[in-house]
Design a protein around this motif. Structure first.
Motif, PDB file in Angstrom:
ATOM      1  N   ASP A  88       4.327  12.299  -5.790  1.00  0.00           N
ATOM      2  CA  ASP A  88       5.353  11.527  -6.485  1.00  0.00           C
ATOM      3  C   ASP A  88       5.919  10.417  -5.608  1.00  0.00           C
ATOM      4  O   ASP A  88       6.272   9.348  -6.108  1.00  0.00           O
ATOM      5  CB  ASP A  88       6.497  12.454  -6.925  1.00  0.00           C
ATOM      6  N   LEU A  89       6.015  10.668  -4.321  1.00  0.00           N
ATOM      7  CA  LEU A  89       6.542   9.693  -3.368  1.00  0.00           C
ATOM      8  C   LEU A  89       5.703   9.736  -2.098  1.00  0.00           C
ATOM      9  O   LEU A  89       5.253  10.809  -1.685  1.00  0.00           O
ATOM     10  CB  LEU A  89       8.000  10.003  -3.016  1.00  0.00           C
ATOM     11  N   ALA A  90       5.508   8.578  -1.483  1.00  0.00           N
ATOM     12  CA  ALA A  90       4.744   8.524  -0.244  1.00  0.00           C
ATOM     13  C   ALA A  90       5.413   7.559   0.722  1.00  0.00           C
ATOM     14  O   ALA A  90       5.777   6.440   0.356  1.00  0.00           O
ATOM     15  CB  ALA A  90       3.307   8.077  -0.506  1.00  0.00           C
ATOM     16  N   ASN A  91       5.587   7.998   1.946  1.00  0.00           N
ATOM     17  CA  ASN A  91       6.123   7.153   3.002  1.00  0.00           C
ATOM     18  C   ASN A  91       4.937   6.467   3.673  1.00  0.00           C
ATOM     19  O   ASN A  91       4.236   7.063   4.486  1.00  0.00           O
ATOM     20  CB  ASN A  91       6.906   7.992   4.012  1.00  0.00           C
ATOM     21  N   MET A  92       4.709   5.210   3.294  1.00  0.00           N
ATOM     22  CA  MET A  92       3.624   4.442   3.889  1.00  0.00           C
ATOM     23  C   MET A  92       3.963   2.962   3.843  1.00  0.00           C
ATOM     24  O   MET A  92       4.952   2.559   3.226  1.00  0.00           O
ATOM     25  CB  MET A  92       2.292   4.723   3.193  1.00  0.00           C
ATOM     26  N   SER A  93       3.167   2.165   4.485  1.00  0.00           N
ATOM     27  CA  SER A  93       3.452   0.742   4.603  1.00  0.00           C
ATOM     28  C   SER A  93       3.608   0.079   3.240  1.00  0.00           C
ATOM     29  O   SER A  93       2.835   0.319   2.307  1.00  0.00           O
ATOM     30  CB  SER A  93       2.332   0.040   5.380  1.00  0.00           C
ATOM     31  N   ALA A 260       9.395   2.150   3.770  1.00  0.00           N
ATOM     32  CA  ALA A 260       9.441   2.244   2.314  1.00  0.00           C
ATOM     33  C   ALA A 260       8.833   3.550   1.819  1.00  0.00           C
ATOM     34  O   ALA A 260       7.858   4.045   2.386  1.00  0.00           O
ATOM     35  CB  ALA A 260       8.697   1.068   1.682  1.00  0.00           C
ATOM     36  N   LEU A 261       9.438   4.082   0.772  1.00  0.00           N
ATOM     37  CA  LEU A 261       8.845   5.165  -0.007  1.00  0.00           C
ATOM     38  C   LEU A 261       8.273   4.532  -1.267  1.00  0.00           C
ATOM     39  O   LEU A 261       8.969   3.775  -1.958  1.00  0.00           O
ATOM     40  CB  LEU A 261       9.896   6.205  -0.384  1.00  0.00           C
ATOM     41  N   VAL A 262       7.026   4.807  -1.554  1.00  0.00           N
ATOM     42  CA  VAL A 262       6.372   4.201  -2.716  1.00  0.00           C
ATOM     43  C   VAL A 262       5.888   5.295  -3.665  1.00  0.00           C
ATOM     44  O   VAL A 262       5.742   6.460  -3.281  1.00  0.00           O
ATOM     45  CB  VAL A 262       5.205   3.296  -2.280  1.00  0.00           C
ATOM     46  N   ILE A 263       5.646   4.916  -4.910  1.00  0.00           N
ATOM     47  CA  ILE A 263       5.255   5.871  -5.939  1.00  0.00           C
ATOM     48  C   ILE A 263       3.809   5.598  -6.354  1.00  0.00           C
ATOM     49  O   ILE A 263       3.505   4.539  -6.921  1.00  0.00           O
ATOM     50  CB  ILE A 263       6.181   5.764  -7.168  1.00  0.00           C
ATOM     51  N   PRO A 264       2.885   6.514  -6.065  1.00  0.00           N
ATOM     52  CA  PRO A 264       1.495   6.309  -6.470  1.00  0.00           C
ATOM     53  C   PRO A 264       1.361   6.189  -7.990  1.00  0.00           C
ATOM     54  O   PRO A 264       2.121   6.812  -8.739  1.00  0.00           O
ATOM     55  CB  PRO A 264       0.789   7.564  -5.945  1.00  0.00           C
TER      56      PRO A 264
END
Length: 351
Positions: A88-93, A260-264
């Motif tokens: 649901d959330l990913a800490n990536m560039s 940033a936390l992003v949403i796949p």
């Protein structure tokens, strides 16, 4: 130009095993409406996320978290292409989210994610900042008992200041902007980056550069005094100092950036994930995370004096007053140019 096409796609079976708990915490499954699967870097930084961000959200909403590490772009691509998104959330560039916005990552449309709350140039359709940091130039005081480096030009002056310089083995770690400023370019004129000029300047210290494969390797090199100077991120500078490296920051010129936390794309709980993003950037959580990590809150109205930084954290905080010139890395330039620059960087290192 889309970036990171060179990343290798991993086997779906391996991914699903990882997402179901291998390498992560046991927790409530994705079928639970009040559950989020969170992929991040692992180690202390993910522990800080749990304490400062996840636990308060659980207390407020009852949401449970499953934690996975590491968070890798190749895994996102595999999940999305297979139609089996689990995270649901990913800490990536943010570069990934910018390059593949709407394709591999969800556009953020929750009104609570008001982009006017963040510094100009730090947001995109698929990302908002969750914290801010700097790429800090510092030196090991033990190795320079006499004359001290005082400006970014000294990083590129191996005659006056001999010794190895450690940089993260990735072009976006602040080296290119530093090279141009050291070569006489005003910070406000750095973008678009003149790559030929930057490479020419970096060539002058190529024999003294050590390309670290990880931030952990940078930390170990500085603690072991394998290099006299380093250009690395805020949190890793702090941890290196806490581990025994006598690092002195040089407040002349440093680049700043965001986490940033992003949403796949296809995340099982997009709406809840966006609520979590909004929650993360609220003052209470931002302050708690900044206090643990030494980074800066994403929203500029938050008074840094309210964070309660330790003296060591203050020492390496580029966002406090009188810390020289800073330049926010241009998000769109890096989104458009990273793929080509990584290829050129790789060829240059072995050339």
């Amino acid at each position: 130009m889309k970036t990171y096409r060179f990343l290798t796609t991993i086997a779906i079976g391996t991914l699903l095993l990882s997402a179901c708990g291998v390498g992560g915490d046991s927790g409530t499954g994705a079928a639970d409406e009040k559950a989020l699967t969170w992929a991040s870097t692992g180690g202390q930084f993910q522990e800080d996320e749990k304490k400062a961000l996840q636990e308060p959200f659980t207390a407020s909403t009852g949401t449970k978290f499953t934690n996975i590490s590491p968070a890798e772009q190749a895994q996102v691509r595999t999940m999305v292409k297979a139609g089996k998104t689990i995270w649901d959330l990913a800490n990536m560039s943010w570069i990934y989210a910018g390059a593949y916005c709407g394709e591999l990552f969800e556009k953020l449309d929750d009104p609570a994610l008001d982009r006017s709350k963040f510094p100009e140039g730090t947001t995109g359709d698929c990302f908002v900042p969750t914290y801010r940091y700097a790429n800090i130039f510092s030196y090991n005081a033990d190795l320079y008992p006499g004359e001290k480096p005082t400006k970014i030009n000294d990083f590129f002056d191996t005659k006056r200041f001999p010794g190895k310089r450690v940089v993260y083995d990735y072009p976006k770690a602040g080296l290119f902007e530093a090279a141009l400023v050291a070569d006489g370019v005003a910070p406000e004129a750095v973008y678009p980056i003149d790559l030929d000029r930057a490479f020419k300047k970096i060539d002058t210290i190529k024999d003294s550069l050590v390309f670290a494969p990880s931030y952990g390797a940078i930390q170990q090199m500085m603690v072991d005094k394998q290099a006299g100077m380093v250009l690395t991120v805020t949190a890793r500078t702090i941890v290196s100092a806490q581990s025994g490296a006598k690092l002195v920051p040089v407040w002349d010129f440093n680049t700043t950036d965001i986490g940033a936390l992003v949403i796949p794309k296809g995340a099982p709980h997009k709406a809840l994930a966006q609520q979590m993003l909004a929650f993360v950037t609220e003052p209470a959580q931002s302050i708690a995370y900044a206090k643990l990590t030494g980074t800066a809150p994403a929203r500029p109205e938050i008074d840094l004096n309210s964070v309660g930084y330790t003296e060591e954290q203050k020492k390496y905080n580029a966002f406090l007053p009188d810390r020289g010139r800073t330049l926010e890395q241009d998000k769109q330039w890096w989104i458009d140019n990273t793929d080509a620059l990584v290829k050129r960087w790789t060829s240059w290192k072995v050339g």
